[in-house]
Scaffold this motif. Sequence first.
Motif, PDB file in Angstrom:
ATOM      1  N   MET A   1      -7.869   7.120   4.066  1.00 20.08           N
ATOM      2  CA  MET A   1      -6.969   7.824   4.981  1.00 20.08           C
ATOM      3  C   MET A   1      -7.225   9.326   4.952  1.00 20.08           C
ATOM      4  O   MET A   1      -7.248   9.995   5.996  1.00 20.08           O
ATOM      5  N   GLU A   2      -7.453   9.840   3.752  1.00 23.47           N
ATOM      6  CA  GLU A   2      -7.726  11.276   3.624  1.00 23.47           C
ATOM      7  C   GLU A   2      -9.057  11.633   4.275  1.00 23.47           C
ATOM      8  O   GLU A   2      -9.184  12.691   4.906  1.00 23.47           O
ATOM      9  N   LYS A   3     -10.035  10.769   4.126  1.00 26.25           N
ATOM     10  CA  LYS A   3     -11.347  11.002   4.722  1.00 26.25           C
ATOM     11  C   LYS A   3     -11.254  11.101   6.233  1.00 26.25           C
ATOM     12  O   LYS A   3     -11.919  11.938   6.869  1.00 26.25           O
TER      13      LYS A   3
ATOM     14  N   ASN B   1      -8.110  -1.396  -2.750  1.00 29.70           N
ATOM     15  CA  ASN B   1      -6.827  -1.239  -3.423  1.00 29.70           C
ATOM     16  C   ASN B   1      -6.092  -0.039  -2.837  1.00 29.70           C
ATOM     17  O   ASN B   1      -6.570   0.601  -1.900  1.00 29.70           O
ATOM     18  N   LYS B   2      -4.938   0.251  -3.396  1.00 29.20           N
ATOM     19  CA  LYS B   2      -4.103   1.320  -2.839  1.00 29.20           C
ATOM     20  C   LYS B   2      -4.792   2.675  -2.904  1.00 29.20           C
ATOM     21  O   LYS B   2      -4.749   3.441  -1.936  1.00 29.20           O
ATOM     22  N   GLU B   3      -5.440   2.983  -4.026  1.00 30.02           N
ATOM     23  CA  GLU B   3      -6.110   4.275  -4.166  1.00 30.02           C
ATOM     24  C   GLU B   3      -7.262   4.420  -3.175  1.00 30.02           C
ATOM     25  O   GLU B   3      -7.483   5.486  -2.600  1.00 30.02           O
ATOM     26  N   GLN B   4      -8.001   3.343  -2.984  1.00 32.20           N
ATOM     27  CA  GLN B   4      -9.127   3.383  -2.045  1.00 32.20           C
ATOM     28  C   GLN B   4      -8.645   3.581  -0.614  1.00 32.20           C
ATOM     29  O   GLN B   4      -9.277   4.292   0.174  1.00 32.20           O
TER      30      GLN B   4
END
Length: 328
Positions: free
Chosen positions: A55-57, A47-50
């Motif tokens: 991306m942050e990872k 989903n969007k949060e995942q």
Amino acid sequence: MIKIILKKFLQCLIAVFLLSIVVFYMARLSPGDPLEAYYGNAIERMNKEQKESAMEKLGLNSPIHVQYGKWIKGITKGDFGISYKYKRDVKAVIGDVCLNTIILGGIAYISTFLLALLLGIYCALHEDRILDRIIITIGNITSCIPSFWISLILILIFGVNLAILPTSGAYSIGMSDNIGDRIIHLILPLIVLILGHLWYYAYMVRNKILEEMREDYVLLAKVKGLNKSQIIYRHCLRNIAPSFITIMAVSVPHILAGTYVVEKVFSYPGIGTLIFESAKYHDYNMLMILTLITGILVLVSNMVAQIINTKIDPRMKYERGEIFEPWY
């Protein structure tokens, strides 16, 4: 000479820095999703949060200039990041295949120029004779045929119809230490690389020698009783040596690019194959390092050739002792 080397080194550093900026921004701004290379089909179930967490990872959610700053900081510490496709350290992935490219590209490079020198001398000795004309005709034809087309024809003949030579890989499974097996796998890629570049450089050598044969000192040598072969080997070759070295240096990217293409066609595990895969899968960290390695190799080869030329050709110096330096 020390000042000249330092000046060249500084120029190389500036060029590499500018190259890194251009490649970094082009890679980041190009269309495509690097998360797909890292997570594969699992990206479709996120989903969007995942996706934002992923991306942050990977450090892909920051502005491009911030990403570049982090990348440069990591490079100075010897941290080249991980490969999104292989999920391993970039250095480890490159280390597994760089020897294959060095072997293929190195042998092709040396063989091409050695054969080009011999063929150019032979054609110059037999100028306008039947063999010279035949070699020129065959050379012009082979140099115009795309390397991938020659590769496919050789694969069809020797790999499919005759089935006597392998058509992919650098060695058979479990045979990485077997020199004979490696040589067999190199035959077809080397033939393609040499055929694609041989006549171009041989023709340049031929013309350079023939230009020297029309100089006044050659007439004097003939008056002294020297024959054509003696003049070429004793005088002409020495005079064209600086030009030949320069040609060898500026041809590094030419042959290197050919090596990369041949690696891809023959599924040869090397740097060329990695570059294609890193561009295809948006493997940014891998693409950056491979591009910089290629750029550094080209820049250093040009710098070394110009320094060597100053030692063997005094005409390349100004009155102040500085080199007249064309920048390729």
